[in-house]
Design an enzyme around this catalytic site. Structure first.
Site, mmCIF file in Angstrom:
data_model
loop_
_atom_site.group_PDB
_atom_site.id
_atom_site.type_symbol
_atom_site.label_atom_id
_atom_site.label_comp_id
_atom_site.label_asym_id
_atom_site.label_seq_id
_atom_site.Cartn_x
_atom_site.Cartn_y
_atom_site.Cartn_z
ATOM 1 C CG HIS A 59 -0.236 -0.028 2.330
ATOM 2 N ND1 HIS A 59 0.352 -0.678 3.168
ATOM 3 C CD2 HIS A 59 0.513 1.643 3.538
ATOM 4 C CE1 HIS A 59 1.078 -0.451 4.540
ATOM 5 N NE2 HIS A 59 0.992 0.806 4.047
ATOM 6 C CG HIS A 88 -3.633 0.022 5.448
ATOM 7 N ND1 HIS A 88 -3.045 -1.387 5.218
ATOM 8 C CD2 HIS A 88 -2.881 1.225 5.094
ATOM 9 C CE1 HIS A 88 -1.943 -1.329 5.629
ATOM 10 N NE2 HIS A 88 -1.645 0.470 5.962
ATOM 11 C CG HIS A 111 4.771 4.917 4.278
ATOM 12 N ND1 HIS A 111 3.710 5.088 4.855
ATOM 13 C CD2 HIS A 111 4.284 3.469 4.109
ATOM 14 C CE1 HIS A 111 2.677 4.794 5.549
ATOM 15 N NE2 HIS A 111 3.106 3.351 5.160
ATOM 16 C CG HIS A 152 1.307 0.786 12.384
ATOM 17 N ND1 HIS A 152 1.895 2.345 12.561
ATOM 18 C CD2 HIS A 152 1.593 0.748 11.177
ATOM 19 C CE1 HIS A 152 3.036 2.614 11.643
ATOM 20 N NE2 HIS A 152 2.622 1.313 10.819
ATOM 21 C CE1 TYR A 171 5.369 3.314 8.073
ATOM 22 C CE2 TYR A 171 6.119 5.137 9.485
ATOM 23 C CZ TYR A 171 5.149 4.286 9.335
ATOM 24 O OH TYR A 171 3.723 4.620 9.176
ATOM 25 C CD GLU A 198 3.975 0.018 6.631
ATOM 26 O OE1 GLU A 198 3.313 0.446 6.580
ATOM 27 O OE2 GLU A 198 3.750 0.799 8.072
HETATM 28 FE FE LIG Z 1 1.999 1.679 6.340
#
Ligand SMILES: [Fe+3]
Ligand SMILES: [Ca+2]
Ligand SMILES: [Ca+2]
Ligand SMILES: [Ca+2]
Ligand SMILES: [Ca+2]
Ligand SMILES: [Fe+3]
Ligand SMILES: [Fe+3]
Ligand SMILES: [Fe+3]
Lengths: 310, 310, 310, 310
Positions: A155, A202, A217, A249, A258, A268
């Site tokens: 993503h 996501h 990112h 997260h 990251y 990431e």
């Molecule tokens: Fe991410």
């Protein structure tokens, strides 16, 4: 059919300041496979477990950042239909068809600018080149993996101004779901949106920001938290610029790190996260919990998170 | 929309010989949450990260095995449409509507018998009860998890005779994809089919077997290989009957352990596996590699795999 | 001093039927580093995080098995003292000094036969060659690890008849502690002894068996359970003969996998296990729990465990 | 004997500002087992896999910090001998015998102040209470573990001025080895020393600092990197003050997380690290690499590391 319409993030084209330094980074540190270079000088990479020809394209330029992100759709018919829908929505600008072959081994792409200023593409065809293993009686991974060797490009997180418009376009026109969001203030203004077109938490995300078309990112999927540690070790072993991590997260629950490519584009690698379904309720975070939402353990943002963009 | 039609395995109803022994097994060993009991005496469980009311239903009976498996579809309209499609296909028998509420907190279900003899249901409504955490500013998991605490009910593996018919029904009528298959002999007869309606490598699977309507296992998702070890330790700590594992499947790449509930119904907990997309090529295993396909490390089936069914 | 006397298993010399096949196994599959070959044709290996010159020596012969196992002691004075003690004990036979240099880069060794028939050596000197990283400002592991890449040679399990005598020699003369044991029958005959000279749960172990001087396995240490899975995957990827695993031992709690070198010598790679201290109580297993003691998850021995020896 | 003299860190007594808040922290967050309270009001805890009666003692006081740290030696004879040696060394002050029973279930302790100002004790007797499992046919861990549930109290890191003197005392008198050190400037002044009396990479460590008798952290051992993540999640779940992590130390290679008890005493839970032997070469880090030495991934100290002490 059970998965239809927009299937997945299919590619992202990144601008890098020094192409060979970037090739070493994406090739040796991340361990993506270089699959081609084109007459324009762009370098194409794939993560090993993608079957499509490529997912990352690097272009040398004077500024870092993202040129565009492309999504694979399920068929040419869907591509035509969604192009019409995008046009009809009134939410996109600068719409155009990019001809087949302009990107190697890739069919025609419908490109448009979303309200946050990012260039998004849809495409239905890209050559299948496999994952380095036979389709009959394979092993569980190919030989000769090196570096972090993520399985997939997963993503992007993008920053821009008109998040409302972009989210509306992704949800109402492209069929994405809002897995999670961050809202701010008494009016609960949506300042971040995590959108999925799959079972992943996501496939693309947006954060509200005064400037258009900024890149936060590009993310790649690892198998597990042990691989996140291995990635962290490689980051130091190769003296790559670390941003933050290993950590988790709150949003998506993903285990993450990251870091920056030599041009300052953030990467990431992550693992984990829940299985999303269209009927899963949207999770909402309030801005007073933003730190925990983004970095679950630290419970505060690092100074880079909101300011270091390309 | 990106995920449409049949969304996921929504529930499985299992027959158990001693209900309270089974409740202890699914509640304390697996660590599922008991959510309800109905007037028929059935006991309902959910895995913690499912938002739906339940996914496992236990019914006391004289023989172990599976009564039926139900799939959630995206809407009532889809349910009606798919019911018509199933009827029109000529592949199913004993079709009927089960009224809303017959299963607690669940809307009406369309039930039919597939060519392998299994009862399959489609439904569009089941109450959302959440995952034990608020939808605003949640944690990454709820308090008071116990036992193996899988996140979800994931899939079943079923044995039956007319695999061709059942696979045709799942693929052509219900929109599933064939992620992997095993073929045998010079004619490459399909003896196993792993079918997905999602990004998971499988949502249901079938193995060719002379007898109709046999049940091999119901599987639950764990976060990672470390949780598979924890599950293995619990299996011994609680003196549960182990079948095989921890090990890895060649098919799906999943990290796995098989064990039995007190009635002899096989359970699996597993982690890992790749991300599937509809355009991912089907992987094929030949029967001379069947051992490695099923148990990647042992490279041979254990004696139970083909013979111990309920 | 806090660690004194016998420090650790320093080397094991194994007989292999085909030297080059064995070199490929220990070099490419296990990923040990080949460090030397001597005029006798023996091949020397070390695990990467050992600082000593070598820990594994392979010798081509007509039968597989172990020639001898050597323990490093803390000083020449201790070597002399322990040699006298061994002589005085009356427990060893065939005692002799092997001259410095007979084994490359290694000082003189005191060799003797223990009551179970195994040749055991003590030595005080072996050249330090490092672990592939500088002693100043190192990384956390060297580049170019391949295969399973265990950090260390850890222990051997040996089978023989007079376990009482051998255990007495190791405990009373060499200062080992009995971390765990298995006892059989109403008289609680000791049928297995796990002995440590360190904080590790075992440095050598013996199982009672009618024949003298048999070899069960040589074991190598991995960092964690994820590495055990990686080892299992390599075993299949390289078509190595698997014995059993991944699984856990009840004894030592170690996470483990057993497999065979091309000559049939059993290897183990494992991780985990508790920290042992001299005042930690000995754990005792009874023979009715032998299965769980050895293979904690399966709770029964596989057919190879008691019968396949070299 | 193979492990002799000083065996291990046996206990640490910490001052806390609010005893019941501290009891909740060490009991519910860390998951230590409360084993006793004494007439002075002190609360005693043990980590589950320690066999000794206790390892952590909490005392309510007006300032946080460490009262003293005690090391278990192998016998009363060794205790007497080391007490004489400490006296003869001229390196310790305020030497005295604390009578048996002053600390519950513990024999007499020889207490002295080391040149960095810390109170160190030696003792030979503390009651064995086991690890919650039988010594015959145990499981691999006891039931009812909660919180982080480390297996052991592992080490302390202390800050003080005369590191030279303290290191000399630990090495020359108590038999510790210098596993790793940090040196600063052209004269390579030793600013940090990591000392071991076992196969662990460190049992106590010192950092040069202008003030005497400061406490940096008490550390507890976890099984693996997955448990470090679990600890991090608990830290947030329980809203404990996080210092830094999950991350890795360059020194010892340990996987780690630092956090604070409610009084501001720093705790660590960690996993991993190499096996140390007395003949393993000391690793040296130079101060320009101090960041990487302490926090291998970040490659810089966080602001707390040198300044937040109790
Ligand atoms: Fe991410
Ligand atoms: Ca971190
Ligand atoms: Ca009953
Ligand atoms: Ca040969
Ligand atoms: Ca196994
Ligand atoms: Fe399965
Ligand atoms: Fe072993
Ligand atoms: Fe520490």
């Amino acid at each position: 059919m059970a998965l239809t319409g927009v299937l997945r993030p299919g590619h992202v084209q990144l601008r890098v300041l020094d192409l060979e330094a970037a090739v070493r980074h994406y090739g040796d540190v991340l361990g993506l496979w270089e699959v081609a270079r084109d007459p324009q000088g762009r370098v194409y990479f794939k993560a090993w477990d993608e079957h499509d020809h490529h997912s990352i394209v690097l272009r040398e330029a004077d500024t870092a950042g993202m040129d565009f992100m492309g999504f694979r759709v399920d068929s040419v018919a869907t591509l035509k239909k969604l192009a019409e829908d995008v046009k009809a929505s009134g939410l996109a600008t600068d719409m155009k068809w990019v001809e087949a072959g302009e990107m190697l081994r890739t069919g025609e792409r419908f490109r448009f600018t979303v309200p946050t200023g990012h260039l998004i593409e849809l495409f239905a065809d890209k050559d299948k080149v496999g994952n380095g293993m036979p389709l009959e009686n394979p092993e569980v991974y190919p030989d000769s993996l090196k570096g972090m060797s993520p399985t997939r490009f997963d993503h992007c997180l993008l920053y821009g101004d008109d998040v409302d418009g972009t989210v509306k376009l992704f949800m109402d026109v492209l069929g994405f779901r809002l897995a999670e969001q961050v809202v701010a203030g008494p009016d609960r203004l949506q300042i971040a949106a995590f959108l999925t077109c799959s079972n992943k938490p996501h496939d693309i995300a947006f954060i509200r920001h005064p400037e258009k078309n900024k890149f936060h990112h590009a993310s790649f999927m690892l198998d597990n938290w042990g691989e996140v540690l291995k990635a962290a070790d490689i980051i130091t072993r190769k003296r790559v610029s670390l941003d933050i991590g290993p950590t988790r997260h709150g949003i998506t629950r993903g285990e993450t790190i990251y870091f920056f490519d030599p041009s300052g584009n953030r990467n990431e690698v992550f693992s984990g996260g829940y299985i999303h379904y269209p009927d899963r309720p949207t999770l909402t975070w309030t801005d007073d919990e933003l730190g925990r939402a983004i970095f679950y353990h630290d419970r505060k943002l690092n100074e880079n998170f909101l300011s270091v963009l390309t």
